[in-house]
Design an enzyme around this catalytic site. Sequence first.
Site, PDB file in Angstrom:
ATOM      1  N   SER A 248       0.864  -1.538   0.212  1.00 25.23           N
ATOM      2  CA  SER A 248       0.065   0.518   0.104  1.00 25.23           C
ATOM      3  C   SER A 248       0.497   1.125   0.081  1.00 25.23           C
ATOM      4  O   SER A 248       1.967   0.965   0.277  1.00 25.23           O
ATOM      5  CB  SER A 248      -0.517   0.079   1.552  1.00 25.23           C
ATOM      6  OG  SER A 248      -1.844   0.868   1.114  1.00 25.23           O
TER       7      SER A 248
ATOM      8  N   TYR B  44      -2.671  -0.681  10.308  1.00 26.18           N
ATOM      9  CA  TYR B  44      -2.679  -1.013   8.822  1.00 26.18           C
ATOM     10  C   TYR B  44      -1.805  -0.299   8.029  1.00 26.18           C
ATOM     11  O   TYR B  44      -0.224  -1.175   7.597  1.00 26.18           O
ATOM     12  CB  TYR B  44      -3.477  -0.060   8.194  1.00 26.18           C
ATOM     13  CG  TYR B  44      -3.942   0.197   7.070  1.00 26.18           C
ATOM     14  CD1 TYR B  44      -4.356  -1.609   6.263  1.00 26.18           C
ATOM     15  CD2 TYR B  44      -2.927   0.177   5.949  1.00 26.18           C
ATOM     16  CE1 TYR B  44      -4.545  -1.659   4.874  1.00 26.18           C
ATOM     17  CE2 TYR B  44      -3.870   0.225   4.418  1.00 26.18           C
ATOM     18  CZ  TYR B  44      -3.826  -1.217   4.141  1.00 26.18           C
ATOM     19  OH  TYR B  44      -4.040  -1.077   2.868  1.00 26.18           O
TER      20      TYR B  44
HETATM   21  P1  NAD Z   1     -11.830  -5.065  -0.797  1.00 27.91           P
HETATM   22  O1  NAD Z   1     -12.000  -4.247   1.084  1.00 27.91           O
HETATM   23  O2  NAD Z   1     -12.368  -4.639  -1.235  1.00 27.91           O
HETATM   24  O3  NAD Z   1     -11.979  -6.025   0.107  1.00 27.91           O
HETATM   25  C1  NAD Z   1     -10.266  -7.078   0.340  1.00 27.91           C
HETATM   26  C2  NAD Z   1     -11.044  -9.131   0.153  1.00 27.91           C
HETATM   27  O4  NAD Z   1     -10.614  -9.066   1.638  1.00 27.91           O
HETATM   28  C3  NAD Z   1     -12.603  -9.102   0.844  1.00 27.91           C
HETATM   29  O5  NAD Z   1     -12.898  -9.795  -0.205  1.00 27.91           O
HETATM   30  C4  NAD Z   1     -12.170  -9.599   2.454  1.00 27.91           C
HETATM   31  O6  NAD Z   1     -13.377 -10.534   2.248  1.00 27.91           O
HETATM   32  C5  NAD Z   1     -11.032 -10.242   2.315  1.00 27.91           C
HETATM   33  N1  NAD Z   1     -10.235 -11.075   3.285  1.00 27.91           N
HETATM   34  C6  NAD Z   1     -10.512 -10.344   4.709  1.00 27.91           C
HETATM   35  N2  NAD Z   1      -9.821 -10.921   5.566  1.00 27.91           N
HETATM   36  C7  NAD Z   1      -9.724 -11.947   5.042  1.00 27.91           C
HETATM   37  C8  NAD Z   1      -8.859 -12.744   5.508  1.00 27.91           C
HETATM   38  N3  NAD Z   1      -8.783 -13.042   6.453  1.00 27.91           N
HETATM   39  N4  NAD Z   1      -8.636 -13.753   4.567  1.00 27.91           N
HETATM   40  C9  NAD Z   1      -8.780 -13.591   3.517  1.00 27.91           C
HETATM   41  N5  NAD Z   1      -9.591 -12.892   2.594  1.00 27.91           N
HETATM   42  C10 NAD Z   1      -9.684 -11.756   3.269  1.00 27.91           C
HETATM   43  O7  NAD Z   1      -9.967  -3.837  -0.265  1.00 27.91           O
HETATM   44  P2  NAD Z   1      -9.068  -4.322  -2.151  1.00 27.91           P
HETATM   45  O8  NAD Z   1      -9.301  -2.202  -1.711  1.00 27.91           O
HETATM   46  O9  NAD Z   1      -9.782  -5.166  -2.958  1.00 27.91           O
HETATM   47  O10 NAD Z   1      -7.759  -4.446  -1.038  1.00 27.91           O
HETATM   48  C11 NAD Z   1      -7.175  -5.790  -1.784  1.00 27.91           C
HETATM   49  C12 NAD Z   1      -5.122  -5.100  -0.897  1.00 27.91           C
HETATM   50  O11 NAD Z   1      -5.149  -3.737  -1.585  1.00 27.91           O
HETATM   51  C13 NAD Z   1      -5.604  -5.558   0.626  1.00 27.91           C
HETATM   52  O12 NAD Z   1      -4.767  -6.148   0.718  1.00 27.91           O
HETATM   53  C14 NAD Z   1      -5.633  -3.770   0.537  1.00 27.91           C
HETATM   54  O13 NAD Z   1      -5.077  -3.453   1.995  1.00 27.91           O
HETATM   55  C15 NAD Z   1      -4.951  -2.897  -0.459  1.00 27.91           C
HETATM   56  N6  NAD Z   1      -4.923  -1.613  -0.763  1.00 27.91           N
HETATM   57  C16 NAD Z   1      -5.786  -1.054  -0.698  1.00 27.91           C
HETATM   58  C17 NAD Z   1      -5.681   0.062  -1.571  1.00 27.91           C
HETATM   59  C18 NAD Z   1      -7.147   0.688  -2.244  1.00 27.91           C
HETATM   60  O14 NAD Z   1      -7.075   1.942  -2.134  1.00 27.91           O
HETATM   61  N7  NAD Z   1      -8.755   0.058  -1.893  1.00 27.91           N
HETATM   62  C19 NAD Z   1      -4.459   0.860  -0.939  1.00 27.91           C
HETATM   63  C20 NAD Z   1      -3.876   0.373  -1.030  1.00 27.91           C
HETATM   64  C21 NAD Z   1      -3.809  -1.192  -0.315  1.00 27.91           C
END
Ligand code: NAD
Length: 247
Positions: free
Chosen positions: A130, A142
């Site tokens: 991230s 986080y």
């Molecule tokens: P999201 O919340 O839409 O999706 C995350 C998914 O992870 C969900 O389907 C959830 O059920 C699953 N999850 C949560 N805990 C879990 C577990 N214990 N075991 C298995 N699955 C689990 O989020 P996203 O935006 O798609 O994020 C995906 C990745 O990208 C994450 O690692 C997040 O930290 C990272 N990220 C997101 C952003 C953003 O702006 N959206 C920015 C930087 C990093």
Amino acid sequence: MTDLHPKRLIGKVVVVTGAARGQGAAEAEALTREGARVIATDVAESPACRRLDVTSERGWAELAAELREAYGQVNGLVNNAGVTWRARIDDVRPEDMARVYAVNVTGPLLGIQHLAPLMSPGSSIVNVGSSAALTAHYPVAYTTAKWALRGLSATAAMELGPRGIRVNTIHPGFIETEMTASAAPAFREANLAGTPLGRTGTVDDITPLVTFLLSDDAAFITGAEIPVDGGLTAHGGAKPISDAVGH
Ligand code: NAD
């Protein structure tokens, strides 16, 4: 219409975690389009996913045994599952730290431990970090977990390199998913103001890089960290100064 674009992941078995929605779901779709046999997993019930809680050692062991039986190998792992927790330093509790670390750090570690033994040379692991991992982002559980993931990625790249397994990290900026939809409107506006490209990202900004890193086109790339953030982290905080001074 004939698809002239050569598929880059034919014959590769790839596991994606957190694939029920957001970036993980888009990654699973994109990798499938490139010819990979994708095992989409999530802790949430979803018709498109096999159930896997990334914090469960037993869950990973069962998945590894199934993959060994079905394919005899695994060629790729996308450690995408992640959770946020928006408490600041004054409010965050040890149990918050433990919960976020379990998913965002120990989860990827367990995935690597259980699937790397099934990986042959040429295999590739992508860890989803991230922009928080490059900055002093305020949600401290986080942020520190994503910084820790960078350390895990570097160590894994070193340890698995001699076995021909690559490990790289991508650092998304503000991407439109359910995770960011739950953030305060001011958070979105502040991100836009700090982003030189002047827009938020979408899952389609993420998937091409994940596909590339899993493919043999990235055969000599390991231990790399690549922001996909519209320039948010590159200016190191200088943009508000530049904007304030004007032309
Ligand atoms: P999201 O919340 O839409 O999706 C995350 C998914 O992870 C969900 O389907 C959830 O059920 C699953 N999850 C949560 N805990 C879990 C577990 N214990 N075991 C298995 N699955 C689990 O989020 P996203 O935006 O798609 O994020 C995906 C990745 O990208 C994450 O690692 C997040 O930290 C990272 N990220 C997101 C952003 C953003 O702006 N959206 C920015 C930087 C990093």
